[in-house]
Design an enzyme around this catalytic site. Sequence first.
Site, PDB file in Angstrom:
ATOM      1  CG  HIS A  35      -0.985  26.402  47.727  1.00 18.82           C
ATOM      2  ND1 HIS A  35      -0.222  25.284  47.538  1.00 18.82           N
ATOM      3  CD2 HIS A  35      -0.475  27.340  46.902  1.00 18.82           C
ATOM      4  CE1 HIS A  35       0.731  25.533  46.646  1.00 18.82           C
ATOM      5  NE2 HIS A  35       0.599  26.772  46.242  1.00 18.82           N
TER       6      HIS A  35
ATOM      7  CG  ASP B 275      -2.175  23.101  49.399  1.00 21.25           C
ATOM      8  OD1 ASP B 275      -2.514  22.938  48.225  1.00 21.25           O
ATOM      9  OD2 ASP B 275      -1.064  23.545  49.740  1.00 21.25           O
TER      10      ASP B 275
HETATM   11  C1  GLO Z   1       5.201  25.748  41.331  1.00 21.87           C
HETATM   12  C2  GLO Z   1       5.586  26.545  42.469  1.00 21.87           C
HETATM   13  C3  GLO Z   1       4.637  26.398  43.630  1.00 21.87           C
HETATM   14  C4  GLO Z   1       4.792  27.543  44.563  1.00 21.87           C
HETATM   15  C5  GLO Z   1       3.656  27.579  45.523  1.00 21.87           C
HETATM   16  C6  GLO Z   1       3.848  28.648  46.564  1.00 21.87           C
HETATM   17  O1  GLO Z   1       5.945  25.490  40.457  1.00 21.87           O
HETATM   18  O2  GLO Z   1       6.879  26.230  42.862  1.00 21.87           O
HETATM   19  O3  GLO Z   1       4.870  25.191  44.299  1.00 21.87           O
HETATM   20  O4  GLO Z   1       6.007  27.496  45.231  1.00 21.87           O
HETATM   21  O5  GLO Z   1       2.503  27.812  44.825  1.00 21.87           O
HETATM   22  O6  GLO Z   1       3.210  29.783  46.236  1.00 21.87           O
END
Ligand code: GLO
Length: 416
Positions: free
Chosen positions: A79, A82
């Site tokens: 992200h 992140d």
């Molecule tokens: C949460 C989601 C999250 C997404 C991530 C990618 O439940 O799985 O991990 O995959 O934000 O956009």
Amino acid sequence: METMPIPESQQQALVSRLMKSCGGSYTPQTRRKYFISGPQWAAAYQGQALFHAPTRPAIGFEEIIQKYAEIGIGYWTTHDTDVIPTEAIGTEVQAEIVGRIKKVLADNGVECSMVTTETFHHAVWAAGPAAEASGVREYAKYRVRNTVDIGHELGASFAVYWPGSLGYYVQGAIDETDSLRWYAGAINAACDRDIEVAKQKGRPTLKHCLEAKPFEPQAEILLPTSDAMLAFIASGLLTHPEMVGLNPEYLHELMWGGAPRAVLARALLAGKLFHFDINDGYRLKHDVDIGVGLVNPLDWLNVLVLLRSHGYQGPFNLDYKPPRTTSAFGVFEVSFPTAVDRFITLWEIAGEVMTDPIIKEATDALKAGGPAAADPHDAEALTKANRELLTLHELIAHRLVQILLGLHRGRVFSIV
Ligand code: GLO
Ligand code: MG
Ligand code: MG
């Protein structure tokens, strides 16, 4: 006899020894042959939840990318926030961090395959990324455009959108059609920006992948399933529907009671299976994000048979959460290598299923069917003509379990 207490100083060695004793690990070189990506957020997850304090310390991208490289995970996903603090998004600090990430990736021979925008965690998203306030929606557009820039800078090919809080806790306060239109506006902004940057950089545009989840963090979600996402893509609200597909997550489909394999089949038929988040868990429960194959190995085997049969080769994104019982050491000693290895094993077993002579003969026989009835409109005669063949469904299911358990290779159990 009771086992003596294990001194703290010996616990990691014990874990490592038992991991070795488990055997069956693949080499990093073998693991790298699969299009498996490790998310920044999965390895950095500290074990926290609504009622759970963190159990592991924070960890940065330098260490995570290095550990992924050592394990043999060749791709990394992230992200925006992140790795870049929200307040530094779009500033020189961002450019500096992205520069450092590029270097760490290159030094470790890892590629960034996917970037995603955090549009759910920060308080600014309290009313979701498609809030009534146009300022928040403009900010959402800015954020997804910026993520597209980061993606191109890092050499990614995919952008994922999980619209976490596109929904509500209490009914009637929003107009769902407005919210969906506004959400489409953000996806359109990302695609437009992508076309621009791809042209400037001489790169292909990214594949934009929508990820559905039926509930959590909101009580009611406007696009709760991959099928709802498919309808959204085809709704006419998107200016570039051809650039937009799906990132289904195995557990998210199980959570609403769906059959993940059937969900994937529908995505494949629509030509929209772009990306796949792999994990495991339970029906109609919280998003526990357990490592792939730990709960439903038979279903996973069948999922991979479907994907292999239809030429889907990845990306497979390890979007799971090492359980909070696993230590920081265990995350890279046990959690990630075993998740990758279970995936590879199930993928290879899926190959065995596809060439198994018994399954093949049974499947061919089912398709051949019984002899044509004299009267093609005679339901009784049609039933009779196929009656015995249909037993093969159960036989195939039995054979799949045999293959999963290795019984087809002579592994036997008996009480003598
Ligand atoms: C949460 C989601 C999250 C997404 C991530 C990618 O439940 O799985 O991990 O995959 O934000 O956009
Ligand atoms: Mg999940
Ligand atoms: Mg996910």
